[in-house]
Design a protein around this motif. Sequence first.
Motif, mmCIF file in Angstrom:
data_model
loop_
_atom_site.group_PDB
_atom_site.id
_atom_site.type_symbol
_atom_site.label_atom_id
_atom_site.label_comp_id
_atom_site.label_asym_id
_atom_site.label_seq_id
_atom_site.Cartn_x
_atom_site.Cartn_y
_atom_site.Cartn_z
ATOM 1 N N LEU A 1 0.861 -1.179 0.000
ATOM 2 C CA LEU A 1 0.000 0.000 0.000
ATOM 3 C C LEU A 1 0.897 1.230 0.000
ATOM 4 O O LEU A 1 1.832 1.312 0.793
ATOM 5 N N TRP B 1 -9.462 -3.331 0.649
ATOM 6 C CA TRP B 1 -8.645 -2.123 0.813
ATOM 7 C C TRP B 1 -9.398 -0.884 0.340
ATOM 8 O O TRP B 1 -9.292 0.185 0.955
ATOM 9 N N VAL C 1 -10.011 2.391 2.578
ATOM 10 C CA VAL C 1 -9.592 3.725 2.137
ATOM 11 C C VAL C 1 -10.774 4.688 2.176
ATOM 12 O O VAL C 1 -10.662 5.824 2.637
ATOM 13 N N LEU D 1 -8.833 4.546 -3.888
ATOM 14 C CA LEU D 1 -7.774 3.560 -4.025
ATOM 15 C C LEU D 1 -7.659 3.155 -5.489
ATOM 16 O O LEU D 1 -8.670 2.935 -6.157
#
Length: 146
Positions: free
Chosen positions: A39, A100, A104, A117
């Motif tokens: 990330l 993810w 985010v 993201l």
Amino acid sequence: MPSVPGIHEPVPRALQRVLRAAVLEHLSAERRRTHPPVLHVGVPARAARCFEVRTEDRLDHALRVEVVEAMCRASLARDFVPLVWLTREEEGHDVEDLAWAAAVGAAGFELGVSLDLVVVTRRWWRDPRTGVGRSWRRLRPPRPPD
């Protein structure tokens, strides 16, 4: 205004250039055939904070949100909303990408900013929420001016 958060067509030229830079950076930096996802928060090819996602780290939603928030705070303290991107291998991590992306989005909400993201591989970038992206068969860095 789109009902789904994320990157939508038409993608602004400036954002296209930044995301192409992220793909080029990943292409040149990651030489291993198999590698863990990483990330990134910041600006591709300039300055970014990185968090390697190891397989043994069983991160739930709350921990992912905490990671994203912690990585974004330095940029936000300078009144700069960073780009968030996840570099990974080419094939099959769609569930992880969406996990993810949700983290985010939640972190952005908690921080009071809009965060998106983008998933980046050696050949493409894509917003996992909208599916908008770009791909290349053979990507080369731009030539320096003469």
